[in-house]
Structures are given as structure tokens and as C-alpha cells.
Design a protein around this motif. Structure first.
Motif, short mmCIF file in Angstrom:
data_model
loop_
_atom_site.label_atom_id
_atom_site.label_comp_id
_atom_site.label_asym_id
_atom_site.label_seq_id
_atom_site.Cartn_x
_atom_site.Cartn_y
_atom_site.Cartn_z
N LEU A 1 -0.67 22.62 -17.05
CA LEU A 1 -1.40 22.56 -15.80
C LEU A 1 -1.14 22.30 -14.40
O LEU A 1 0.22 22.36 -13.92
CB LEU A 1 -1.21 20.23 -16.34
CG LEU A 1 -1.83 19.56 -15.42
CD1 LEU A 1 -3.52 19.62 -15.00
CD2 LEU A 1 -1.41 18.56 -15.37
N SER A 2 -2.17 22.66 -14.10
CA SER A 2 -1.54 22.80 -12.19
C SER A 2 -2.77 22.16 -11.23
O SER A 2 -4.00 21.94 -12.30
CB SER A 2 -1.55 23.80 -11.37
OG SER A 2 -2.26 24.94 -12.03
N VAL B 1 6.99 29.92 -6.92
CA VAL B 1 8.20 30.05 -7.71
C VAL B 1 7.64 28.16 -8.15
O VAL B 1 7.18 27.89 -8.51
CB VAL B 1 8.98 29.94 -6.17
CG1 VAL B 1 9.16 30.67 -5.29
CG2 VAL B 1 8.61 28.45 -6.12
N TYR B 2 9.00 28.67 -9.38
CA TYR B 2 8.41 27.40 -9.71
C TYR B 2 9.99 27.14 -11.08
O TYR B 2 10.89 27.84 -11.21
CB TYR B 2 7.28 27.81 -11.22
CG TYR B 2 7.09 28.76 -11.91
CD1 TYR B 2 7.55 28.53 -13.25
CD2 TYR B 2 7.18 30.53 -11.75
CE1 TYR B 2 7.83 29.57 -14.54
CE2 TYR B 2 7.42 31.34 -12.14
CZ TYR B 2 7.23 30.80 -14.16
OH TYR B 2 7.02 32.21 -14.65
N ARG B 3 10.32 26.35 -11.72
CA ARG B 3 11.24 25.84 -13.11
C ARG B 3 10.64 26.19 -14.28
O ARG B 3 9.53 25.84 -14.41
CB ARG B 3 11.85 24.24 -12.70
CG ARG B 3 12.87 23.95 -13.73
CD ARG B 3 13.73 24.22 -14.19
NE ARG B 3 14.20 24.36 -12.73
CZ ARG B 3 15.68 25.17 -12.57
NH1 ARG B 3 16.11 26.02 -13.16
NH2 ARG B 3 16.68 24.88 -10.90
N ASN B 4 11.33 27.88 -15.01
CA ASN B 4 10.84 28.08 -16.05
C ASN B 4 10.97 27.30 -17.74
O ASN B 4 11.48 25.99 -17.47
CB ASN B 4 10.80 29.28 -16.13
CG ASN B 4 11.94 30.01 -16.82
OD1 ASN B 4 13.01 29.07 -16.82
ND2 ASN B 4 13.28 31.25 -16.28
N SER B 5 10.10 27.53 -18.44
CA SER B 5 10.41 27.13 -19.47
C SER B 5 11.73 27.56 -20.10
O SER B 5 12.23 26.25 -21.11
CB SER B 5 9.39 27.81 -20.92
OG SER B 5 8.06 28.09 -20.37
N TYR B 6 12.49 28.21 -19.76
CA TYR B 6 14.11 28.41 -20.65
C TYR B 6 15.08 27.41 -18.97
O TYR B 6 15.62 27.77 -19.00
CB TYR B 6 14.93 29.65 -20.32
CG TYR B 6 14.09 30.58 -21.35
CD1 TYR B 6 14.26 30.50 -22.62
CD2 TYR B 6 12.85 31.23 -20.92
CE1 TYR B 6 13.99 30.61 -23.44
CE2 TYR B 6 11.90 32.02 -21.90
CZ TYR B 6 12.48 31.99 -23.11
OH TYR B 6 11.97 32.57 -24.05
N ASP B 7 14.36 26.58 -18.40
CA ASP B 7 15.54 25.81 -17.41
C ASP B 7 16.07 26.30 -16.43
O ASP B 7 16.49 26.27 -15.60
CB ASP B 7 16.10 24.98 -17.78
CG ASP B 7 16.72 23.81 -16.81
OD1 ASP B 7 15.44 23.04 -16.34
OD2 ASP B 7 17.38 22.61 -16.93
N ARG B 8 15.39 27.34 -15.91
CA ARG B 8 15.74 28.87 -14.50
C ARG B 8 14.42 28.45 -13.82
O ARG B 8 13.54 28.34 -13.53
CB ARG B 8 15.59 30.00 -14.94
CG ARG B 8 17.14 30.30 -16.37
CD ARG B 8 16.84 31.55 -17.22
NE ARG B 8 17.91 31.56 -18.13
CZ ARG B 8 17.45 32.34 -19.15
NH1 ARG B 8 16.68 33.29 -19.29
NH2 ARG B 8 18.52 32.69 -20.28
N PRO B 9 15.08 28.72 -12.67
CA PRO B 9 13.46 29.45 -11.69
C PRO B 9 13.64 30.69 -11.52
O PRO B 9 14.36 31.27 -12.08
CB PRO B 9 14.99 29.77 -10.04
CG PRO B 9 16.37 29.35 -10.33
CD PRO B 9 16.33 29.08 -12.43
N VAL C 1 9.22 20.72 -18.46
CA VAL C 1 8.30 20.61 -16.22
C VAL C 1 8.93 21.62 -16.00
O VAL C 1 10.11 21.84 -15.64
CB VAL C 1 10.12 19.60 -16.33
CG1 VAL C 1 9.12 19.07 -15.03
CG2 VAL C 1 9.85 18.34 -16.93
N ASN C 2 7.58 21.98 -15.36
CA ASN C 2 7.89 23.72 -15.14
C ASN C 2 6.75 23.46 -13.36
O ASN C 2 6.22 24.08 -13.23
CB ASN C 2 7.10 24.67 -15.86
CG ASN C 2 7.48 24.91 -17.18
OD1 ASN C 2 6.68 24.18 -18.24
ND2 ASN C 2 8.98 25.06 -17.75
N THR C 3 8.22 22.49 -13.01
CA THR C 3 7.42 22.37 -11.05
C THR C 3 7.56 23.45 -10.80
O THR C 3 7.94 24.27 -10.92
CB THR C 3 8.12 21.15 -10.80
OG1 THR C 3 8.88 21.19 -10.75
CG2 THR C 3 7.21 19.65 -11.46
N THR D 1 4.28 21.94 -18.75
CA THR D 1 3.24 23.00 -19.72
C THR D 1 3.88 22.33 -20.76
O THR D 1 4.90 21.70 -21.67
CB THR D 1 4.27 23.99 -19.67
OG1 THR D 1 3.77 24.83 -18.14
CG2 THR D 1 3.70 24.67 -20.57
N ALA D 2 3.03 22.16 -22.00
CA ALA D 2 3.01 21.47 -22.82
C ALA D 2 3.28 22.39 -23.68
O ALA D 2 2.00 23.47 -24.49
CB ALA D 2 1.49 21.04 -23.51
#
Length: 134
Positions: free
Chosen positions: A128-129, A56-64, A40-42, A30-31
Motif C-alpha cells: 500500500l502506498s 527509498v524504503y525499508r525493505n522486507s528484510y528490514d534493510r534500507p 512495515v515498508n515505509t 506490505t501484507a
């Protein structure tokens, strides 16, 4: 994150029996408009041909985060409306456990089965996905 990934895998196994027309996707990056977010929201998601989506993903606050929602589409455009976990404390008066999500997106086909998707997650940036149609 492990529990969320396991839940996603179980969902995939349940859905795979009748997967024709369903889609598997990978969240990549995500930009963000603001520089203080995790870009890096993988993650992974599964979208049924009936409009259910879960991932599921790693969010913008670096949390699952895990989410579920419904997809409405018209041509290359989609809108996902649902709820996500992992944002506790971000908006404490409104979001105790689940945060509402509204995500419009545009599909850019790469091959007959593969699509790049550009999304606007809650107006925070461009995500982006990549998707693969089963």
C-alpha cells in the motif's frame, strides 16, 4: 538509510523546478504472503510525468533500500521496471548489488490529486502506498 533519504531529497529538489504533473508518494505497508518478512515498508518516492521513478524504503528484510526505474501506465494500471539496492545476500548468485524489480500496481483515486496505490512487489505480497499529484 540517511544517505538514501538525502539522495531522494536532492532528486526532488532537482525535479521540483518543473514538477507539474509529477507525483510524490509514500510507501506505507506490505501484507506479505509469508509471515517472516518485515511488513512495515515505509519510504518515499518521486515519479516524473515522463516515467522516471526513484525512491527509498525499508525493505522486507528490514534493510534500507533505494531504487530507480521506469513507469509504464495504462489507465489505473502501472508497471515499474527497475533495480533496487538492499537485497545483498538474498540471491547471492544473481544479485550482487542491484536486484531487478518488476512491480505491477493499481491506482485507486481518493481525490483529484490523491491516490491510493496497491502494488504486487515481485510477487511477495500486496503493498500500500499513497500518492499526491503535484
Amino acid at each position: 538509510m540517511i544517505k538514501a533519504l538525502l539522495a531522494w531529497l536532492v532528486l526532488c529538489l532537482v525535479c521540483i523546478a518543473d514538477a507539474k504533473g509529477d507525483t510524490i508518494g509514500a510507501h506505507l505497508y506490505t501484507a506479505h504472503w509469508s509471515k517472516h518478512y518485515n511488513n512495515v515498508n515505509t519510504g518515499l518516492y518521486y515519479k516524473t510525468d515522463t516515467g522516471l521513478i526513484a525512491g527509498v524504503y525499508r525493505n522486507s528484510y528490514d534493510r534500507p533500500s533505494a531504487y530507480v526505474g521506469m513507469v509504464v501506465h495504462s489507465g489505473p494500471f502501472e508497471i515499474v521496471a527497475g533495480a533496487a539496492t538492499g537485497y545483498k545476500g538474498v540471491c547471492p548468485k544473481v544479485c550482487k548489488t542491484l536486484t531487478p524489480m518488476f512491480v505491477p500496481s493499481l491506482a485507486l483515486p481518493l481525490t483529484s490529486a490523491t491516490t491510493m496505490r496497491l502494488s504486487l512487489p515481485n510477487g511477495q505480497g500486496v503493498h500500500l502506498s499513497l500518492e499526491y499529484k503535484l
